[in-house]
Design a protein around this motif. Structure first.
Motif, PDB file in Angstrom:
ATOM      1  N   GLU A  34      -9.322   0.932  -5.009  1.00  0.00           N
ATOM      2  CA  GLU A  34     -10.436   1.567  -5.704  1.00  0.00           C
ATOM      3  C   GLU A  34     -11.642   0.636  -5.834  1.00  0.00           C
ATOM      4  O   GLU A  34     -12.780   1.076  -5.820  1.00  0.00           O
ATOM      5  N   ASP A  35     -11.387  -0.680  -5.945  1.00  0.00           N
ATOM      6  CA  ASP A  35     -12.478  -1.649  -6.115  1.00  0.00           C
ATOM      7  C   ASP A  35     -13.120  -2.061  -4.795  1.00  0.00           C
ATOM      8  O   ASP A  35     -14.007  -2.904  -4.760  1.00  0.00           O
ATOM      9  N   GLY A  36     -12.656  -1.480  -3.684  1.00  0.00           N
ATOM     10  CA  GLY A  36     -13.239  -1.782  -2.390  1.00  0.00           C
ATOM     11  C   GLY A  36     -12.569  -2.904  -1.624  1.00  0.00           C
ATOM     12  O   GLY A  36     -12.860  -3.109  -0.455  1.00  0.00           O
ATOM     13  N   HIS A  37     -11.682  -3.643  -2.281  1.00  0.00           N
ATOM     14  CA  HIS A  37     -10.971  -4.729  -1.613  1.00  0.00           C
ATOM     15  C   HIS A  37      -9.816  -4.171  -0.781  1.00  0.00           C
ATOM     16  O   HIS A  37      -9.214  -3.158  -1.149  1.00  0.00           O
ATOM     17  N   GLY A  38      -9.513  -4.847   0.299  1.00  0.00           N
ATOM     18  CA  GLY A  38      -8.366  -4.468   1.116  1.00  0.00           C
ATOM     19  C   GLY A  38      -7.067  -4.713   0.374  1.00  0.00           C
ATOM     20  O   GLY A  38      -7.030  -5.444  -0.617  1.00  0.00           O
ATOM     21  N   SER A  55      -1.165   4.039  -5.505  1.00  0.00           N
ATOM     22  CA  SER A  55      -1.986   4.927  -6.328  1.00  0.00           C
ATOM     23  C   SER A  55      -2.434   6.104  -5.456  1.00  0.00           C
ATOM     24  O   SER A  55      -2.393   6.028  -4.220  1.00  0.00           O
ATOM     25  N   PRO A  56      -2.879   7.187  -6.078  1.00  0.00           N
ATOM     26  CA  PRO A  56      -3.381   8.316  -5.284  1.00  0.00           C
ATOM     27  C   PRO A  56      -4.508   7.890  -4.334  1.00  0.00           C
ATOM     28  O   PRO A  56      -4.575   8.357  -3.205  1.00  0.00           O
ATOM     29  N   HIS A  57      -5.379   6.990  -4.781  1.00  0.00           N
ATOM     30  CA  HIS A  57      -6.471   6.521  -3.929  1.00  0.00           C
ATOM     31  C   HIS A  57      -5.926   5.789  -2.705  1.00  0.00           C
ATOM     32  O   HIS A  57      -6.347   6.063  -1.577  1.00  0.00           O
ATOM     33  N   VAL A  58      -5.003   4.850  -2.917  1.00  0.00           N
ATOM     34  CA  VAL A  58      -4.444   4.085  -1.805  1.00  0.00           C
ATOM     35  C   VAL A  58      -3.648   5.009  -0.881  1.00  0.00           C
ATOM     36  O   VAL A  58      -3.698   4.860   0.345  1.00  0.00           O
ATOM     37  N   LEU A  59      -2.964   5.980  -1.436  1.00  0.00           N
ATOM     38  CA  LEU A  59      -2.230   6.934  -0.620  1.00  0.00           C
ATOM     39  C   LEU A  59      -3.193   7.697   0.299  1.00  0.00           C
ATOM     40  O   LEU A  59      -2.911   7.889   1.494  1.00  0.00           O
ATOM     41  N   GLY A  60      -4.339   8.094  -0.234  1.00  0.00           N
ATOM     42  CA  GLY A  60      -5.343   8.759   0.590  1.00  0.00           C
ATOM     43  C   GLY A  60      -5.872   7.852   1.687  1.00  0.00           C
ATOM     44  O   GLY A  60      -6.089   8.283   2.818  1.00  0.00           O
ATOM     45  N   GLU A  61      -6.073   6.582   1.364  1.00  0.00           N
ATOM     46  CA  GLU A  61      -6.537   5.606   2.350  1.00  0.00           C
ATOM     47  C   GLU A  61      -5.482   5.415   3.442  1.00  0.00           C
ATOM     48  O   GLU A  61      -5.826   5.301   4.625  1.00  0.00           O
ATOM     49  N   LEU A  62      -4.220   5.372   3.051  1.00  0.00           N
ATOM     50  CA  LEU A  62      -3.141   5.248   4.029  1.00  0.00           C
ATOM     51  C   LEU A  62      -3.122   6.457   4.958  1.00  0.00           C
ATOM     52  O   LEU A  62      -2.961   6.317   6.175  1.00  0.00           O
ATOM     53  N   ALA A  63      -3.296   7.632   4.387  1.00  0.00           N
ATOM     54  CA  ALA A  63      -3.298   8.856   5.185  1.00  0.00           C
ATOM     55  C   ALA A  63      -4.433   8.830   6.220  1.00  0.00           C
ATOM     56  O   ALA A  63      -4.226   9.172   7.387  1.00  0.00           O
ATOM     57  N   LYS A  64      -5.615   8.381   5.811  1.00  0.00           N
ATOM     58  CA  LYS A  64      -6.735   8.285   6.748  1.00  0.00           C
ATOM     59  C   LYS A  64      -6.462   7.251   7.838  1.00  0.00           C
ATOM     60  O   LYS A  64      -6.712   7.514   9.014  1.00  0.00           O
ATOM     61  N   ALA A  65      -5.933   6.110   7.447  1.00  0.00           N
ATOM     62  CA  ALA A  65      -5.698   5.026   8.405  1.00  0.00           C
ATOM     63  C   ALA A  65      -4.595   5.366   9.409  1.00  0.00           C
ATOM     64  O   ALA A  65      -4.656   4.954  10.568  1.00  0.00           O
TER      65      ALA A  65
END
Length: 67
Positions: A34-38, A55-65
């Motif tokens: 969420e803070d923009g860091h990898g 977290s839901p945010h990281v899960l979404g990022e994983l889905a995109k990646a």
């Protein structure tokens, strides 16, 4: 008792990452908190081993990646 076809979130992430030929470090560069860091390779390793829940945010990022 064997796992058989039991898929956990971590196993799905690990198998997809492997199919894409990405290392944990590679994936960590693509996924941001969420803070923009990898995220760290260790954090991803823990997710893949079902020791941590993203977290839901990281899960979404994983889905995109991982597509």
């Amino acid at each position: 008792m064997t796992m058989g076809n039991h898929y956990t979130l971590g196993r799905v992430i690990a198998e997809r990452r492997g199919a894409l030929g990405l290392s944990l470090k590679d994936l960590g560069r693509l996924v941001h908190k969420e803070d923009g860091h990898g995220v760290s390779a260790q954090y991803l390793h823990d997710i893949e081993r079902d020791r941590r829940t993203p977290s839901p945010h990281v899960l979404g990022e994983l889905a995109k990646a991982l597509g």
